[in-house]
Design a protein around this motif. Structure first.
Motif, PDB file in Angstrom:
ATOM      1  N   ARG A 138       1.068 -17.351  25.158  1.00 47.28           N
ATOM      2  CA  ARG A 138       1.559 -16.338  24.211  1.00 47.28           C
ATOM      3  C   ARG A 138       1.737 -16.858  22.786  1.00 47.28           C
ATOM      4  O   ARG A 138       2.329 -16.188  21.949  1.00 47.28           O
ATOM      5  N   ILE A 139       1.256 -18.059  22.504  1.00 52.02           N
ATOM      6  CA  ILE A 139       1.321 -18.556  21.119  1.00 52.02           C
ATOM      7  C   ILE A 139      -0.069 -18.761  20.537  1.00 52.02           C
ATOM      8  O   ILE A 139      -0.199 -19.068  19.358  1.00 52.02           O
ATOM      9  N   GLY A 140      -1.094 -18.601  21.364  1.00 50.92           N
ATOM     10  CA  GLY A 140      -2.449 -18.832  20.892  1.00 50.92           C
ATOM     11  C   GLY A 140      -3.379 -17.695  21.252  1.00 50.92           C
ATOM     12  O   GLY A 140      -3.055 -16.826  22.063  1.00 50.92           O
ATOM     13  N   ARG A 141      -4.556 -17.720  20.626  1.00 44.61           N
ATOM     14  CA  ARG A 141      -5.591 -16.735  20.891  1.00 44.61           C
ATOM     15  C   ARG A 141      -6.935 -17.445  20.927  1.00 44.61           C
ATOM     16  O   ARG A 141      -7.089 -18.542  20.357  1.00 44.61           O
ATOM     17  N   ARG A 142      -7.908 -16.820  21.565  1.00 44.72           N
ATOM     18  CA  ARG A 142      -9.242 -17.391  21.645  1.00 44.72           C
ATOM     19  C   ARG A 142     -10.279 -16.286  21.570  1.00 44.72           C
ATOM     20  O   ARG A 142      -9.989 -15.119  21.834  1.00 44.72           O
ATOM     21  N   THR A 149     -16.417 -21.666  21.993  1.00 48.25           N
ATOM     22  CA  THR A 149     -15.215 -20.832  21.980  1.00 48.25           C
ATOM     23  C   THR A 149     -14.348 -21.274  20.813  1.00 48.25           C
ATOM     24  O   THR A 149     -14.241 -22.471  20.531  1.00 48.25           O
ATOM     25  N   ILE A 150     -13.764 -20.314  20.106  1.00 49.86           N
ATOM     26  CA  ILE A 150     -12.881 -20.624  18.984  1.00 49.86           C
ATOM     27  C   ILE A 150     -11.445 -20.361  19.408  1.00 49.86           C
ATOM     28  O   ILE A 150     -11.140 -19.309  19.981  1.00 49.86           O
ATOM     29  N   TYR A 151     -10.549 -21.335  19.124  1.00 51.10           N
ATOM     30  CA  TYR A 151      -9.133 -21.243  19.469  1.00 51.10           C
ATOM     31  C   TYR A 151      -8.280 -21.279  18.207  1.00 51.10           C
ATOM     32  O   TYR A 151      -8.582 -22.005  17.259  1.00 51.10           O
ATOM     33  N   TRP A 152      -7.200 -20.513  18.251  1.00 55.53           N
ATOM     34  CA  TRP A 152      -6.180 -20.491  17.187  1.00 55.53           C
ATOM     35  C   TRP A 152      -4.823 -20.524  17.863  1.00 55.53           C
ATOM     36  O   TRP A 152      -4.651 -19.995  18.972  1.00 55.53           O
ATOM     37  N   ASN A 153      -3.819 -21.158  17.200  1.00 56.78           N
ATOM     38  CA  ASN A 153      -2.460 -21.125  17.753  1.00 56.78           C
ATOM     39  C   ASN A 153      -1.433 -21.121  16.632  1.00 56.78           C
ATOM     40  O   ASN A 153      -1.698 -21.568  15.516  1.00 56.78           O
ATOM     41  N   ALA A 154      -0.260 -20.616  16.955  1.00 61.40           N
ATOM     42  CA  ALA A 154       0.794 -20.420  15.958  1.00 61.40           C
ATOM     43  C   ALA A 154       1.410 -21.736  15.490  1.00 61.40           C
ATOM     44  O   ALA A 154       2.056 -21.773  14.449  1.00 61.40           O
ATOM     45  N   ARG A 155       1.223 -22.837  16.241  1.00 67.27           N
ATOM     46  CA  ARG A 155       1.748 -24.124  15.782  1.00 67.27           C
ATOM     47  C   ARG A 155       0.922 -24.680  14.623  1.00 67.27           C
ATOM     48  O   ARG A 155       1.398 -25.523  13.861  1.00 67.27           O
ATOM     49  N   ASN A 156      -0.319 -24.252  14.528  1.00 71.90           N
ATOM     50  CA  ASN A 156      -1.192 -24.644  13.428  1.00 71.90           C
ATOM     51  C   ASN A 156      -1.890 -23.380  12.928  1.00 71.90           C
ATOM     52  O   ASN A 156      -3.085 -23.176  13.157  1.00 71.90           O
ATOM     53  N   PRO A 157      -1.149 -22.492  12.261  1.00 68.63           N
ATOM     54  CA  PRO A 157      -1.668 -21.149  11.972  1.00 68.63           C
ATOM     55  C   PRO A 157      -2.708 -21.083  10.867  1.00 68.63           C
ATOM     56  O   PRO A 157      -3.308 -20.036  10.649  1.00 68.63           O
ATOM     57  N   VAL A 158      -2.940 -22.194  10.161  1.00 69.16           N
ATOM     58  CA  VAL A 158      -3.827 -22.156   8.999  1.00 69.16           C
ATOM     59  C   VAL A 158      -5.292 -22.090   9.414  1.00 69.16           C
ATOM     60  O   VAL A 158      -6.108 -21.457   8.750  1.00 69.16           O
ATOM     61  N   LEU A 181      -3.275 -32.311  26.595  1.00 74.50           N
ATOM     62  CA  LEU A 181      -3.968 -32.430  25.317  1.00 74.50           C
ATOM     63  C   LEU A 181      -3.498 -31.408  24.291  1.00 74.50           C
ATOM     64  O   LEU A 181      -3.521 -31.673  23.092  1.00 74.50           O
ATOM     65  N   GLY A 182      -3.062 -30.236  24.747  1.00 78.68           N
ATOM     66  CA  GLY A 182      -2.673 -29.173  23.820  1.00 78.68           C
ATOM     67  C   GLY A 182      -3.882 -28.506  23.187  1.00 78.68           C
ATOM     68  O   GLY A 182      -4.985 -28.517  23.745  1.00 78.68           O
ATOM     69  N   TYR A 183      -3.685 -27.929  22.010  1.00 79.74           N
ATOM     70  CA  TYR A 183      -4.738 -27.188  21.327  1.00 79.74           C
ATOM     71  C   TYR A 183      -5.642 -28.114  20.507  1.00 79.74           C
ATOM     72  O   TYR A 183      -5.204 -29.169  20.039  1.00 79.74           O
ATOM     73  N   PRO A 184      -6.913 -27.702  20.292  1.00 79.87           N
ATOM     74  CA  PRO A 184      -7.771 -28.481  19.399  1.00 79.87           C
ATOM     75  C   PRO A 184      -7.260 -28.458  17.965  1.00 79.87           C
ATOM     76  O   PRO A 184      -6.711 -27.459  17.506  1.00 79.87           O
ATOM     77  N   THR A 185      -7.458 -29.582  17.273  1.00 78.92           N
ATOM     78  CA  THR A 185      -7.077 -29.690  15.870  1.00 78.92           C
ATOM     79  C   THR A 185      -8.281 -30.008  14.992  1.00 78.92           C
ATOM     80  O   THR A 185      -8.136 -30.360  13.825  1.00 78.92           O
ATOM     81  N   SER A 186      -9.473 -29.901  15.571  1.00 81.01           N
ATOM     82  CA  SER A 186     -10.710 -30.043  14.793  1.00 81.01           C
ATOM     83  C   SER A 186     -11.803 -29.264  15.496  1.00 81.01           C
ATOM     84  O   SER A 186     -11.703 -28.955  16.687  1.00 81.01           O
TER      85      SER A 186
END
Length: 368
Positions: A138-142, A149-158, A181-186
């Protein structure tokens, strides 16, 4: 005639002129007439925007709520994409793209920006195959595409980031964003003959000869502290426990809870390099590497440099005192070295450089 048009009776939304609105009303009337004559081309016009939205893109637009959706009003007719296959219609808040492989889907905001970085449908990401999907946390979207696949999350909203192929498969084995691992950052990035994605708590690397594998770069917060780690009857000796990670053992070693010959970590190669066997690092040798090469002060890069050097380095024999070794060189000045004895015990390890302590330089080298 003046006074008979809709624009003379209703307020025109900002961004549109009376001429636009009147043109849109005329187009609506023409299409309605075509329907009555059973010659409708499958298009609609949404007043006051003087553009036709057609076919599967129209159906998707209507299913989202049409002009009342987040896309708002159309700002183009249907356009043919550069590949000559796909179609798109542009709206005030983003486009809807259609392809025979994926159907019609909107791509907007950070997802559109990540897609654009890699050439839209002409890049490796390809065409969208889904709308945005909310993740279980509930904090991310794909959003899924034909090639990634493209991922976005509220911890890194930019930013949003793409991940695909074997790296995506390995991430799935680690339970995707809900794993350690959590969400991708690159995005997926090249590194010499390798590729990688960075994540909140580590990396996944891929190369043809080793496949994809994950490496942790931060301590696992779910692991317990030292309480309960050592045998109360023998506090000077702590037996290895697979339920604890390498950070746990390195700290226990430096805190004096382990003997020199206790194993801090086991270095395992992957893929075809598995025939080389496991390398073990004892507490005594870990302290030696720290004292001479600053390992404990930069634990994350130390572990990452060791893992990557063992996976992608070149084996060599005849090292000093009859030991063997592995060295990695990407021809750009960042090297990693591991020296081990005939029992596959690590004797020492160090990065190149004037002081042999730049573990960050070693790991940065893999990503260049």
């Amino acid at each position: 005639m003046p006074g008979k048009m809709r624009s003379d009776r209703e307020k025109i939304p900002d961004g549109y002129t009376k001429a636009d609105a009147d043109k849109a009303e005329t187009m609506e009337a023409r299409i309605e007439k075509q329907r009555m004559l059973r010659a409708a081309p499958g298009c609609e016009v949404y007043w006051p925007a003087p553009f036709e939205v057609c076919g599967a893109i129209r159906d998707k637009y209507n299913s989202l709520g049409g002009p009342r959706s987040f896309l708002l009003l159309p700002k183009s007719n249907e356009l043919t994409n550069p590949d000559g296959v796909g179609r798109r219609s542009e709206f005030q808040n983003g486009p809807i793209y259609w392809s025979p492989q994926g159907g019609a889907h909107p791509v907007v905001n950070h997802f559109f920006a990540a897609w654009a970085r890699h050439g839209w449908e002409g890049g490796y990401i390809g065409y969208p195959t889904t709308d945005e999907i909310a993740n279980p946390d509930r904090i991310g979207r794909r959003q899924h595409f034909t090639g990634s696949t493209i991922y976005w999350n509220a911890r890194n909203p930019v930013n949003a980031y793409s991940i695909g192929g074997a790296i995506f498969g390995e991430w799935g084995r680690q339970k995707w964003e809900q794993g350690w691992l959590g969400y991708p950052t690159s995005d997926e990035e090249p590194a010499d003959d390798k590729r990688y994605n960075s994540f909140e708590n580590g990396y996944i690397f891929w190369a043809a000869r080793s496949g994809a594998f994950a490496v942790r770069t931060t301590p696992d917060p779910r692991k317990p502290a030292h309480d309960g780690y050592c045998d109360a009857n023998d506090p000077a000796h702590c037996s290895p426990d697979p339920n604890h990670d390498a950070y746990y053992y390195m700290q226990a070693c430096m805190d004096g809870y382990m003997r020199d010959d206790d194993i801090v970590l086991v270095l395992k190669p992957v893929g075809e390099l598995g025939a080389w066997g496991d390398l073990t690092l004892t507490c005594g040798r870990y302290r030696h590497i720290h004292n001479n090469h600053n390992a404990h002060a930069d634990q994350s890069n130390f572990l990452l440099c060791l893992s990557l050097t063992y996976t992608w380095g070149l084996k060599w024999d005849g090292a000093k005192n009859g030991n063997s070794g592995i060295a990695w060189d990407n021809r750009k000045g960042h090297w990693g070295y591991i020296v081990y004895d005939l029992q596959n015990r690590i004797v020492t390890a160090f990065p190149s450089g004037d002081d042999g302590k730049d573990w960050g330089g070693c790991t940065r080298g893999y990503r260049k």
